[in-house]
Motif scaffolding. Structure first.
Motif, PDB file in Angstrom:
ATOM      1  N   ASN A  27       3.293   0.742   2.981  1.00 26.24           N
ATOM      2  CA  ASN A  27       2.836  -0.242   3.956  1.00 26.24           C
ATOM      3  C   ASN A  27       2.684  -1.582   3.241  1.00 26.24           C
ATOM      4  O   ASN A  27       2.569  -1.644   2.021  1.00 26.24           O
ATOM      5  CB  ASN A  27       1.494   0.220   4.538  1.00 26.24           C
ATOM      6  N   ASP A  44      -2.143  -3.443   4.939  1.00 28.94           N
ATOM      7  CA  ASP A  44      -1.831  -2.178   5.624  1.00 28.94           C
ATOM      8  C   ASP A  44      -1.359  -2.402   7.055  1.00 28.94           C
ATOM      9  O   ASP A  44      -1.560  -1.550   7.921  1.00 28.94           O
ATOM     10  CB  ASP A  44      -3.056  -1.246   5.625  1.00 28.94           C
ATOM     11  N   ASN A  92      -3.258   0.448  -3.719  1.00 24.49           N
ATOM     12  CA  ASN A  92      -2.535  -0.821  -3.793  1.00 24.49           C
ATOM     13  C   ASN A  92      -2.909  -1.545  -5.075  1.00 24.49           C
ATOM     14  O   ASN A  92      -3.924  -1.238  -5.711  1.00 24.49           O
ATOM     15  CB  ASN A  92      -2.819  -1.697  -2.569  1.00 24.49           C
ATOM     16  N   THR A 144      -5.593   5.216   0.472  1.00 23.60           N
ATOM     17  CA  THR A 144      -4.629   4.126   0.327  1.00 23.60           C
ATOM     18  C   THR A 144      -4.747   3.511  -1.063  1.00 23.60           C
ATOM     19  O   THR A 144      -5.855   3.246  -1.557  1.00 23.60           O
ATOM     20  CB  THR A 144      -4.821   3.067   1.429  1.00 23.60           C
ATOM     21  N   ASP A 168       0.086   4.749   1.492  1.00 26.96           N
ATOM     22  CA  ASP A 168      -0.881   5.397   2.377  1.00 26.96           C
ATOM     23  C   ASP A 168      -0.630   6.893   2.440  1.00 26.96           C
ATOM     24  O   ASP A 168       0.526   7.336   2.506  1.00 26.96           O
ATOM     25  CB  ASP A 168      -0.770   4.839   3.807  1.00 26.96           C
ATOM     26  N   HIS A 223       0.822  -1.205   0.000  1.00 27.83           N
ATOM     27  CA  HIS A 223       0.000   0.000   0.000  1.00 27.83           C
ATOM     28  C   HIS A 223       0.862   1.264   0.000  1.00 27.83           C
ATOM     29  O   HIS A 223       1.904   1.320   0.662  1.00 27.83           O
ATOM     30  CB  HIS A 223      -0.881   0.045   1.255  1.00 27.83           C
TER      31      HIS A 223
END
Length: 295
Positions: A229, A233, A126, A124, A85, A83
């Motif tokens: 992350n 997360d 991803n 976030t 963030d 991730h």
């Protein structure tokens, strides 16, 4: 062309520069100089330039223009659902110690953010290229003064650009990911970056266009904490903006992490002058020239 018209044309040209950003994960010249450059080598592996192994944050660029926050983080985001963030302090009521809940911010329960930083918004990003999932996903969580509420903003093809689909993206947040950079952070994790100029030469990574309406219409400067992350997360790397102190390894579980112990990482982006102000200055200058000619 007389001087008055010339000044007006110049002001309009300057005022509109940077508004037509192409959100494709490639840094445009209009971003200008970097706001911050990474201080330490990543603990999440050296990026291979193909959306595979390695995640790193090299430099960060940004501006607020025309009611939109433009944000460019050069580097790479591994396609194993790692991730990126983003915590935002917009000046609204927020939290310095995250209380979590059952949604996006739950893994951060008990994490203390930088001193003076009160998060009211969270995003976030991803993607799952390594898992045969050729998509990236963007989610947002907003703190309403009591609890955090989550919104799935949508997805796009990995290394896609601009629009998101399949979610609730009321304000038209855009994302661009270009994972083509071959990692320039090759030192042992946590060691000092030996060649900052190499990081500044990286022009690809994660790019966002976030209408201020999506952040609650803040009118002033916005503070941002950016971090890499792990999947879920729940395992923080050592890649933050601003960078962490030399010698810092991956921080691990966010629970109990106190960023005041790591130099209070965050950066600030202030609004640029609005076009009407610049045009007004041009008109004022033209009026002054006219008065001088009459004198």
């Amino acid at each position: 062309m007389n001087k008055k018209v010339s000044l007006m044309v110049l002001a309009l040209a300057v005022a509109t520069a940077g508004y037509a950003q192409v959100i494709d994960g490639t840094k445009d010249a209009s971003y200008g100089s970097a706001i911050a450059v990474q201080t330490i080598n990543t603990g999440f592996g050296v990026a291979n330039g193909a959306g595979g192994a390695g995640s790193e944050l090299d430099a960060v660029y940004g501006m607020i223009q025309g009611g939109t926050l433009y944000l460019m983080l050069t580097g790479d985001l591994e396609g194993n659902y790692n991730h990126l963030d983003l915590f935002f302090d917009t000046g609204a009521a927020g939290q310095n110690v995250i209380s979590g809940g059952t949604g996006l911010t739950n893994p951060f329960t008990g994490m203390t953010l930088s001193a003076g930083f009160n998060a009211s918004q969270f995003m976030t990003l991803n993607g799952g290229l390594e898992n045969s999932d050729n998509h990236v996903y963007l989610d947002q969580s907003t703190y309403n003064g009591t609890v955090w509420g989550d919104t799935y903003l949508g997805s796009q093809a990995f290394t896609g650009a601009g629009s998101l689909a399949g979610g609730t993206n009321t304000f038209g947040v855009q994302v661009g990911l270009n994972d083509g950079n071959v990692g320039v952070q090759t030192g042992a994790g946590g060691t000092a970056i030996s060649n900052p100029a190499a990081l500044l030469a990286v022009n690809t990574g994660m790019e966002f266009a976030i209408p201020l309406a999506a952040l609650g219409n803040p009118s002033g400067a916005i503070k941002i904490i950016a971090e890499v992350n792990g999947g879920g997360d729940n395992y923080l790397s050592n890649q933050f903006f601003t960078g962490l102190p030399v010698g810092t390894g991956n921080l691990g579980s966010p629970t109990g992490v106190n960023l005041t112990q790591y130099g209070n990482p965050y950066f600030t982006i202030a609004p640029a002058p609005e076009p009407v102000t610049m045009v007004g200055l041009a008109l004022g200058a033209a009026a002054l020239l006219r008065k001088r000619r009459k004198a």
